[in-house]
Scaffold this motif. Structure first.
Motif, PDB file in Angstrom:
ATOM      1  N   SER A  98      98.572  60.255 -21.563  1.00  0.00           N
ATOM      2  CA  SER A  98      97.722  61.436 -21.634  1.00  0.00           C
ATOM      3  C   SER A  98      98.514  62.624 -21.103  1.00  0.00           C
ATOM      4  N   VAL A  99      97.957  63.821 -21.259  1.00  0.00           N
ATOM      5  CA  VAL A  99      98.664  65.041 -20.859  1.00  0.00           C
ATOM      6  C   VAL A  99      97.711  65.939 -20.076  1.00  0.00           C
ATOM      7  N   ALA A 100      98.158  66.425 -18.929  1.00  0.00           N
ATOM      8  CA  ALA A 100      97.354  67.306 -18.086  1.00  0.00           C
ATOM      9  C   ALA A 100      97.375  68.728 -18.627  1.00  0.00           C
ATOM     10  N   GLY A 101      96.264  69.446 -18.430  1.00  0.00           N
ATOM     11  CA  GLY A 101      96.165  70.834 -18.857  1.00  0.00           C
ATOM     12  C   GLY A 101      96.142  71.797 -17.687  1.00  0.00           C
ATOM     13  N   GLN A 102      96.433  73.068 -17.977  1.00  0.00           N
ATOM     14  CA  GLN A 102      96.403  74.076 -16.920  1.00  0.00           C
ATOM     15  C   GLN A 102      94.978  74.413 -16.499  1.00  0.00           C
ATOM     16  N   SER A 103      94.086  74.574 -17.447  1.00  0.00           N
ATOM     17  CA  SER A 103      92.738  75.021 -17.117  1.00  0.00           C
ATOM     18  C   SER A 103      91.845  73.902 -16.617  1.00  0.00           C
ATOM     19  N   ASP A 104      92.052  72.685 -17.132  1.00  0.00           N
ATOM     20  CA  ASP A 104      91.130  71.611 -16.781  1.00  0.00           C
ATOM     21  C   ASP A 104      91.801  70.400 -16.153  1.00  0.00           C
ATOM     22  N   GLY A 105      93.114  70.404 -15.995  1.00  0.00           N
ATOM     23  CA  GLY A 105      93.798  69.260 -15.389  1.00  0.00           C
ATOM     24  C   GLY A 105      93.491  67.992 -16.150  1.00  0.00           C
TER      25      GLY A 105
END
Length: 258
Positions: free
Chosen positions: A244-251
């Motif tokens: 999976s990949v983490a996002g800036q706005s929602d982690g």
């Protein structure tokens, strides 16, 4: 043990690690690169209050990792662990904060968790990353490193889960609008891990118990989640691990360790 991200990227980073043993629960925050108000908002999104945080553990002094750490710690009376070098860089912000020191290889016991720092190559005073465990599960964290070293490969051996920087695609960085000096810093030996470097790290570490890899600290200009996931898959080389990949706005939401 479980872990979640409040956000991951150049605009702010914070990772939650939680372990339960009997009637007790320990949750630490690895870095705090958001304002106090924003950190509290994101904690609520993860089902937590500020009072649930038993400690803040710092990797290095760059603002996307510490901008809210000491204000949060002071307001909520939370102890902060960091290296001596990092403290030298941020000591002006540490008044009335319960500061505790760590160094490469010396494990920290924080409630139900044990975190072991290990040094990484990055353009900071004394940067460290961490491996967390609760006696059953082992989580490795590696962001903000410029290149593969045998030391970090050894530190991450045998992890059940890994949060791994996939900051940039080398070709996208080379053709981006960034000034040459910034390109050299990001892509240099003390900058950030490219997708290719992350692939090499995954190929090098002991993946015997690895069941989950989360790509982290992606550049919003010089990478995509699809490219990062492909680099992770290449590094896993068929190993049975979820990606999976983490996002800036929602982690990312809570991930339970097996």
């Amino acid at each position: 043990m479980k872990f979640a991200s409040l956000g991951s990227g150049s605009e702010g980073n914070a990772l939650l690690i939680s372990a339960t043993s009997g009637m007790t629960c320990t949750t630490v925050m690895l870095d705090c690169g958001f304002s106090v108000k924003e950190t509290e908002r994101r904690l609520a999104r993860a089902g937590l209050a500020a009072s649930d945080i038993g400690g803040i553990v710092i990797t290095h002094e760059h603002s996307d990792h510490v901008s809210g750490a000491f204000k949060f710690a002071r307001r909520h009376r939370v102890p902060v662990w960091l290296s001596h070098g990092t403290f030298q860089a941020v000591q002006a912000d540490c008044k009335d904060v319960d500061i505790r020191f760590c160094r490469d290889g010396d494990a920290l016991a924080i409630g139900d968790l044990e975190l072991t720092p290990y040094t990484v190559p990055h353009d900071a005073r004394e940067p460290v990353q961490y491996v967390a465990q609760d006696g059953q599960s082992r989580l490795g964290v590696l962001t903000d490193a410029g290149h593969l070293t045998s030391h970090l490969v050894n530190a991450l051996a045998g992890c059940h889960a890994l949060v791994l920087e996939c900051n940039h695609d080398s070709q996208l960085l080379a053709t981006s609008v960034y000034p040459p000096s910034l390109k050299r810093r990001i892509g240099g030996a003390y900058g950030h891990l490219s997708n290719d470097s992350s692939t090499l790290i995954l190929q090098a570490i002991d993946k015997t118990r690895l069941r989950r890899v989360v790509g982290a600290h992606l550049s919003q200009q010089n990478n995509t989640p699809e490219l990062a996931a492909a680099a992770i898959a290449l590094g896993l080389a068929g190993a049975d691990a979820e990606i999976s990949v983490a996002g800036q706005s929602d982690g990312f939401g809570w991930i339970e360790m097996e």
